[in-house]
Design a protein around this motif. Structure first.
Motif, PDB file in Angstrom:
ATOM      1  N   LYS A 136      39.905  35.659  38.582  1.00  0.00           N
ATOM      2  CA  LYS A 136      40.085  37.109  38.607  1.00  0.00           C
ATOM      3  C   LYS A 136      41.326  37.397  39.435  1.00  0.00           C
ATOM      4  O   LYS A 136      41.547  36.730  40.454  1.00  0.00           O
ATOM      5  N   ALA A 137      42.119  38.381  39.018  1.00  0.00           N
ATOM      6  CA  ALA A 137      43.348  38.699  39.756  1.00  0.00           C
ATOM      7  C   ALA A 137      43.043  38.984  41.223  1.00  0.00           C
ATOM      8  O   ALA A 137      41.993  39.524  41.547  1.00  0.00           O
ATOM      9  N   PHE A 138      43.943  38.573  42.106  1.00  0.00           N
ATOM     10  CA  PHE A 138      43.791  38.849  43.540  1.00  0.00           C
ATOM     11  C   PHE A 138      45.144  39.248  44.115  1.00  0.00           C
ATOM     12  O   PHE A 138      46.172  39.084  43.463  1.00  0.00           O
ATOM     13  N   LYS A 139      45.099  39.794  45.339  1.00  0.00           N
ATOM     14  CA  LYS A 139      46.344  40.275  45.956  1.00  0.00           C
ATOM     15  C   LYS A 139      46.865  39.265  46.968  1.00  0.00           C
ATOM     16  O   LYS A 139      46.111  38.729  47.766  1.00  0.00           O
ATOM     17  N   GLU A 142      49.985  42.440  48.842  1.00  0.00           N
ATOM     18  CA  GLU A 142      50.160  43.615  47.962  1.00  0.00           C
ATOM     19  C   GLU A 142      50.626  43.293  46.546  1.00  0.00           C
ATOM     20  O   GLU A 142      50.725  44.180  45.714  1.00  0.00           O
ATOM     21  N   GLU A 143      50.960  42.064  46.272  1.00  0.00           N
ATOM     22  CA  GLU A 143      51.362  41.715  44.902  1.00  0.00           C
ATOM     23  C   GLU A 143      50.204  41.014  44.208  1.00  0.00           C
ATOM     24  O   GLU A 143      49.456  40.268  44.824  1.00  0.00           O
ATOM     25  N   GLU A 144      50.116  41.250  42.899  1.00  0.00           N
ATOM     26  CA  GLU A 144      48.996  40.686  42.155  1.00  0.00           C
ATOM     27  C   GLU A 144      49.290  39.263  41.671  1.00  0.00           C
ATOM     28  O   GLU A 144      50.385  38.992  41.169  1.00  0.00           O
ATOM     29  N   ILE A 146      47.520  36.302  39.169  1.00  0.00           N
ATOM     30  CA  ILE A 146      46.471  36.141  38.152  1.00  0.00           C
ATOM     31  C   ILE A 146      46.189  34.655  37.936  1.00  0.00           C
ATOM     32  O   ILE A 146      47.080  33.911  37.505  1.00  0.00           O
ATOM     33  N   TYR A 160      48.611  29.742  37.938  1.00  0.00           N
ATOM     34  CA  TYR A 160      48.786  31.064  38.526  1.00  0.00           C
ATOM     35  C   TYR A 160      49.956  31.797  37.887  1.00  0.00           C
ATOM     36  O   TYR A 160      51.003  31.202  37.642  1.00  0.00           O
ATOM     37  N   ASN A 163      53.740  37.939  38.302  1.00  0.00           N
ATOM     38  CA  ASN A 163      54.618  38.780  37.472  1.00  0.00           C
ATOM     39  C   ASN A 163      55.168  38.006  36.270  1.00  0.00           C
ATOM     40  O   ASN A 163      54.422  37.581  35.420  1.00  0.00           O
TER      41      ASN A 163
END
Ligand SMILES: [Zn+2]
Ligand SMILES: [Zn+2]
Length: 253
Positions: A136-139, A142-144, A146, A160, A163
């Protein structure tokens, strides 16, 4: 975002100790590969994916003097055995953040019990800030990020996506649903072990077929064994948008 390939070799690295194979004897620096890892510099933060047995030398060679997190793909030795060498970072920065699946954390606890222990801990041992991740996506600051789940024989491993960049290694199969998550990625890194098929890694043909499905602007191959061949020869045989990664290669995205 700047990516530095810290290592691009399979588990034994190239050259292999004691091997007379011509690729192991090659004088081309691009045929010398430490165990796989990448350094990602993103918005002033430094992230490393995996921390294998060559970690110490990779940090010295790249001049990396700060680490904001280590993300693990899976618990095989070639991806984790450098964990003790985070000590210089720990002494300067305090607890080092790691991100990994709970199964990988369990394996790290077994292998590096002295790092995780809370009783009579040796004063020189490093400490971690452990972040358990799921698919599940995580930070990360502050950046995501996936995770992309794949199978390495029957072992679930995480690649991973950051962006426009995605890094996948030790994959043998990736489901359609996970491939969806890679849509629109500009630069894809994926493993390609050798020419012949292998039970737990993409060979060259499988890696190229995977790249075609993801359809990135550019792709780089990593986790390479001597059985893939000489760097310069293999590189010539690849499609225009596919390249062989090599140690110390830097790319800007
Ligand atoms: Zn590996
Ligand atoms: Zn592996």
């Amino acid at each position: 975002m700047k990516i530095t390939f810290l290592g691009t070799g399979t588990s034994q690295g190239i050259p292999i100790i004691g091997s007379d194979h011509p690729v192991c004897k090659s004088a081309n620096p691009k045929d010398k590969r430490l165990r796989v890892s990448v350094l990602i510099e993103w918005n002033g933060f430094h992230y490393v994916i995996d921390c294998g047995p060559d970690f110490r030398y990779q940090m010295l060679r790249s001049g990396c003097s700060k680490i904001d997190a280590i993300l693990f793909t899976h618990e095989h030795s070639d991806h984790v055995m450098g964990l003790d060498d985070i000590r210089p970072f720990y002494f300067k920065q305090g607890d080092i953040s790691i991100y990994a699946h709970k199964r990988v954390i369990k394996a790290l606890k077994r292998r590096f019990d002295y790092i995780f222990t809370t009783k009579n801990k040796y004063p020189g041992a490093p400490s971690l800030h452990v972040n358990r991740i799921k698919n599940k996506a995580f930070k990360l600051n502050e950046e995501e990020v996936i995770p992309i789940k794949g199978l390495h024989a029957s072992l679930e491993v995480f690649g991973y996506r950051f962006n426009d960049f995605a890094y996948l290694t030790d994959m043998k199969s990736v489901s359609d649903k996970e491939i969806e998550k890679l849509k629109g990625v500009k630069v894809l890194v994926v493993n390609a072990l050798r020419i012949q098929p292998h039970h737990s890694h993409f060979n060259l043909e499988e890696a190229l077929a995977f790249i075609e499905r993801v359809n990135p602007e550019k792709a780089y191959l990593t986790h390479i064994s001597h059985l893939l061949g000489f760097h310069d020869e293999v590189e010539k045989s690849l499609p225009d948008n596919v390249f062989l990664a090599y140690d110390e290669l830097e790319i800007l995205i």
